[in-house]
Design a protein around this motif. Sequence first.
Motif, PDB file in Angstrom:
ATOM      1  N   GLY A 281      -1.921   1.981 -15.959  1.00 39.12           N
ATOM      2  CA  GLY A 281      -2.226   0.740 -15.269  1.00 39.12           C
ATOM      3  C   GLY A 281      -3.326   0.976 -14.249  1.00 39.12           C
ATOM      4  N   PHE A 282      -3.972  -0.109 -13.845  1.00 37.38           N
ATOM      5  CA  PHE A 282      -5.105  -0.037 -12.918  1.00 37.38           C
ATOM      6  C   PHE A 282      -4.793  -0.905 -11.698  1.00 37.38           C
ATOM      7  CE2 PHE A 282      -6.501   1.108 -17.048  1.00 37.38           C
ATOM      8  CZ  PHE A 282      -7.566   1.982 -16.907  1.00 37.38           C
ATOM      9  N   ALA A 283      -5.117  -0.377 -10.520  1.00 32.81           N
ATOM     10  CA  ALA A 283      -4.800  -1.081  -9.280  1.00 32.81           C
ATOM     11  C   ALA A 283      -5.989  -1.057  -8.336  1.00 32.81           C
ATOM     12  CB  ALA A 283      -3.589  -0.440  -8.607  1.00 32.81           C
ATOM     13  N   SER A 284      -6.007  -1.992  -7.420  1.00 33.66           N
ATOM     14  CA  SER A 284      -7.031  -1.974  -6.375  1.00 33.66           C
ATOM     15  C   SER A 284      -6.741  -0.828  -5.411  1.00 33.66           C
ATOM     16  CB  SER A 284      -7.028  -3.301  -5.609  1.00 33.66           C
ATOM     17  OG  SER A 284      -5.963  -3.327  -4.678  1.00 33.66           O
ATOM     18  N   SER A 285      -7.745  -0.457  -4.645  1.00 29.97           N
ATOM     19  CA  SER A 285      -7.582   0.626  -3.674  1.00 29.97           C
ATOM     20  C   SER A 285      -7.397   0.086  -2.254  1.00 29.97           C
ATOM     21  CB  SER A 285      -8.795   1.565  -3.721  1.00 29.97           C
ATOM     22  OG  SER A 285      -9.988   0.837  -3.470  1.00 29.97           O
ATOM     23  N   ASP A 286      -6.994  -1.171  -2.161  1.00 29.38           N
ATOM     24  CA  ASP A 286      -6.731  -1.761  -0.847  1.00 29.38           C
ATOM     25  C   ASP A 286      -5.553  -1.051  -0.173  1.00 29.38           C
ATOM     26  OD1 ASP A 286      -8.715  -3.610  -1.384  1.00 29.38           O
ATOM     27  OD2 ASP A 286      -7.313  -5.124  -2.135  1.00 29.38           O
ATOM     28  N   PRO A 287      -5.484  -1.096   1.144  1.00 27.92           N
ATOM     29  CA  PRO A 287      -4.339  -0.499   1.843  1.00 27.92           C
ATOM     30  C   PRO A 287      -3.019  -1.115   1.376  1.00 27.92           C
ATOM     31  CG  PRO A 287      -6.092  -0.986   3.402  1.00 27.92           C
ATOM     32  CD  PRO A 287      -6.496  -1.620   2.100  1.00 27.92           C
ATOM     33  N   PHE A 288      -1.970  -0.299   1.376  1.00 25.99           N
ATOM     34  CA  PHE A 288      -0.635  -0.742   0.956  1.00 25.99           C
ATOM     35  C   PHE A 288       0.130  -1.211   2.206  1.00 25.99           C
ATOM     36  CE2 PHE A 288      -2.132   2.038  -2.337  1.00 25.99           C
ATOM     37  CZ  PHE A 288      -1.654   1.484  -3.519  1.00 25.99           C
ATOM     38  N   ILE A 289      -0.115  -2.457   2.591  1.00 28.42           N
ATOM     39  CA  ILE A 289       0.407  -2.976   3.853  1.00 28.42           C
ATOM     40  C   ILE A 289       1.942  -3.055   3.843  1.00 28.42           C
ATOM     41  CG2 ILE A 289       0.370  -4.883   5.497  1.00 28.42           C
ATOM     42  CD1 ILE A 289      -2.283  -3.340   5.217  1.00 28.42           C
ATOM     43  N   GLU A 290       2.506  -3.605   2.759  1.00 24.44           N
ATOM     44  CA  GLU A 290       3.968  -3.739   2.693  1.00 24.44           C
ATOM     45  C   GLU A 290       4.644  -2.375   2.731  1.00 24.44           C
ATOM     46  OE1 GLU A 290       5.585  -6.186  -0.366  1.00 24.44           O
ATOM     47  OE2 GLU A 290       4.144  -7.804  -0.027  1.00 24.44           O
ATOM     48  N   MET A 291       4.081  -1.402   2.016  1.00 23.09           N
ATOM     49  CA  MET A 291       4.652  -0.060   2.018  1.00 23.09           C
ATOM     50  C   MET A 291       4.545   0.569   3.400  1.00 23.09           C
ATOM     51  SD  MET A 291       6.255   2.434   0.694  1.00 23.09           S
ATOM     52  CE  MET A 291       6.482   1.807  -0.978  1.00 23.09           C
ATOM     53  N   LYS A 292       3.441   0.302   4.082  1.00 21.00           N
ATOM     54  CA  LYS A 292       3.286   0.850   5.438  1.00 21.00           C
ATOM     55  C   LYS A 292       4.388   0.327   6.352  1.00 21.00           C
ATOM     56  CE  LYS A 292       0.065   1.380   9.294  1.00 21.00           C
ATOM     57  NZ  LYS A 292      -1.304   1.167   9.801  1.00 21.00           N
ATOM     58  N   ASN A 293       4.662  -0.975   6.265  1.00 22.93           N
ATOM     59  CA  ASN A 293       5.713  -1.553   7.094  1.00 22.93           C
ATOM     60  C   ASN A 293       7.076  -0.955   6.762  1.00 22.93           C
ATOM     61  OD1 ASN A 293       3.897  -3.233   8.423  1.00 22.93           O
ATOM     62  ND2 ASN A 293       4.145  -4.892   6.941  1.00 22.93           N
ATOM     63  N   LEU A 294       7.316  -0.723   5.458  1.00 18.11           N
ATOM     64  CA  LEU A 294       8.580  -0.111   5.041  1.00 18.11           C
ATOM     65  C   LEU A 294       8.698   1.316   5.570  1.00 18.11           C
ATOM     66  CD1 LEU A 294      11.202  -0.144   3.365  1.00 18.11           C
ATOM     67  CD2 LEU A 294       9.853   0.600   1.400  1.00 18.11           C
ATOM     68  N   LEU A 295       7.603   2.079   5.486  1.00 16.89           N
ATOM     69  CA  LEU A 295       7.615   3.467   5.957  1.00 16.89           C
ATOM     70  C   LEU A 295       7.788   3.548   7.469  1.00 16.89           C
ATOM     71  CD1 LEU A 295       4.792   5.038   3.742  1.00 16.89           C
ATOM     72  CD2 LEU A 295       7.262   5.256   3.450  1.00 16.89           C
ATOM     73  N   LEU A 296       7.176   2.611   8.177  1.00 20.29           N
ATOM     74  CA  LEU A 296       7.348   2.582   9.635  1.00 20.29           C
ATOM     75  C   LEU A 296       8.803   2.297   9.997  1.00 20.29           C
ATOM     76  CD1 LEU A 296       4.105   0.660  10.697  1.00 20.29           C
ATOM     77  CD2 LEU A 296       4.671   3.047  11.246  1.00 20.29           C
ATOM     78  N   ARG A 297       9.423   1.418   9.224  1.00 26.53           N
ATOM     79  CA  ARG A 297      10.848   1.132   9.450  1.00 26.53           C
ATOM     80  C   ARG A 297      11.691   2.366   9.116  1.00 26.53           C
ATOM     81  NH1 ARG A 297      14.738  -2.414  10.321  1.00 26.53           N
ATOM     82  NH2 ARG A 297      16.585  -2.481   8.993  1.00 26.53           N
ATOM     83  N   GLN A 298      11.359   3.011   7.999  1.00 32.24           N
ATOM     84  CA  GLN A 298      12.077   4.248   7.625  1.00 32.24           C
ATOM     85  C   GLN A 298      12.002   5.265   8.763  1.00 32.24           C
ATOM     86  OE1 GLN A 298      13.836   3.360   4.630  1.00 32.24           O
ATOM     87  NE2 GLN A 298      13.230   5.325   3.821  1.00 32.24           N
ATOM     88  N   GLN A 299      10.802   5.415   9.292  1.00 31.07           N
ATOM     89  CA  GLN A 299      10.574   6.387  10.364  1.00 31.07           C
ATOM     90  C   GLN A 299      11.386   6.026  11.610  1.00 31.07           C
ATOM     91  OE1 GLN A 299       6.648   6.570  12.516  1.00 31.07           O
ATOM     92  NE2 GLN A 299       6.498   8.536  11.477  1.00 31.07           N
TER      93      GLN A 299
END
Length: 381
Positions: free
Chosen positions: A23-41
């Motif tokens: 599959g092919f994806a854009s290289s834009d920042p992963f905003i939703e994942m960042k928010n999830l990781l910040l919550r994980q942290q």
Amino acid sequence: MDYKKLKKDIIAYSISIGIDKIGFASSDPFIEMKNLLLRQQSLGYQSGFEEKDIDKRTDPALIFDGPRSIIAIALAYPSKMKDAPRSKRGERRGIFCRASWGTDYHVLVREKLEQLAAYIDSRVSEARFKLMVDTGELVDRAVAERAGIGWSGKNCAIITPEFGSYVYLGEMITNLPFEPDEPMHDQCGECTKCIDICPTGALVQGGQLNAQRCIAFLTQTKGFLPDEFRGKIGNRLYGCDTCQTICPKNKGMDFHVHPEMEPDPEVVKPLLQPLLQISNREFKEKYGKISGSWRGKKPIQRNAILALAHFKEETAVCELIEVMQKDVRPEIRGTAAWAIGKIGGEDAKSALIKAQSVEQDTAVLLEIEKGLEFFTVQDGV
């Protein structure tokens, strides 16, 4: 350059070299994942094995100069073992999770990515790439989801319609502007089977994992396993498949398309007692090619001891006593002491009392006390 045609050619080439999905994806920042990781942290849910810089994990531009797109791939692995040996009294066996069957997937997926990169390079001389398999900065799951490989399930795995969640993931960032594919919509619906069955409650909610409670993570730690998890690990030596095997989307999914992924039953479902005294050389020779060996023999041996306690394997008591008396590693001596008490018997009790009089390590002494407490309970005191 006609990138639409090149994309079609890449897809065709990927199939020819045994890539099961691309599959092919854009290289834009992963905003939703960042928010999830910040919550994980903030909740202390991280395993500690990840890249610590959350910005690098979610912004391709911070780890690659001029990213234009990301290519994601998936390789399907088997879920069933042919001719699996049976575990029985006197011959108890442990188990490695399915993602550790066959040759280390890091090697297999990277080889496919390198072949794919070489092909693209032959077509576009100015092409540049950054290849990643599991240990890279980006979150494989987030890339695969954006690239339409599958949807991110409540068990925190990518689930594909074709292969379920039994897939290895990898990706490459590139400076070439490929048109992105459509992400796949969630198909878990109202199902919560994976959350409900998790042995330690590590799946706090759909798509969020407390890695500190996940058995897959705990089997890879090197210290003493916390008391609350010792009765839940069962005979797992490395990893945990519970949230995958319960998933309705995985029903009937079993693919044997890559010979290198086929498990050696004596490696991935090994006898437990021989693991107690295995040398570094023997461990490397037998287990070195599977991904479950990456942390060395110590966690595997500790888990083997806990598995023998789980089975209450009386025939292992003599060997466990020898481990408790002679092993130079406190975590292994102490775990053996706990297991000896859990299994029980007169020889076990006398060995623990003797060890208590000579052991110098305070952590091991605590484990010996825990082992002796089993007899207090048995005696009704």
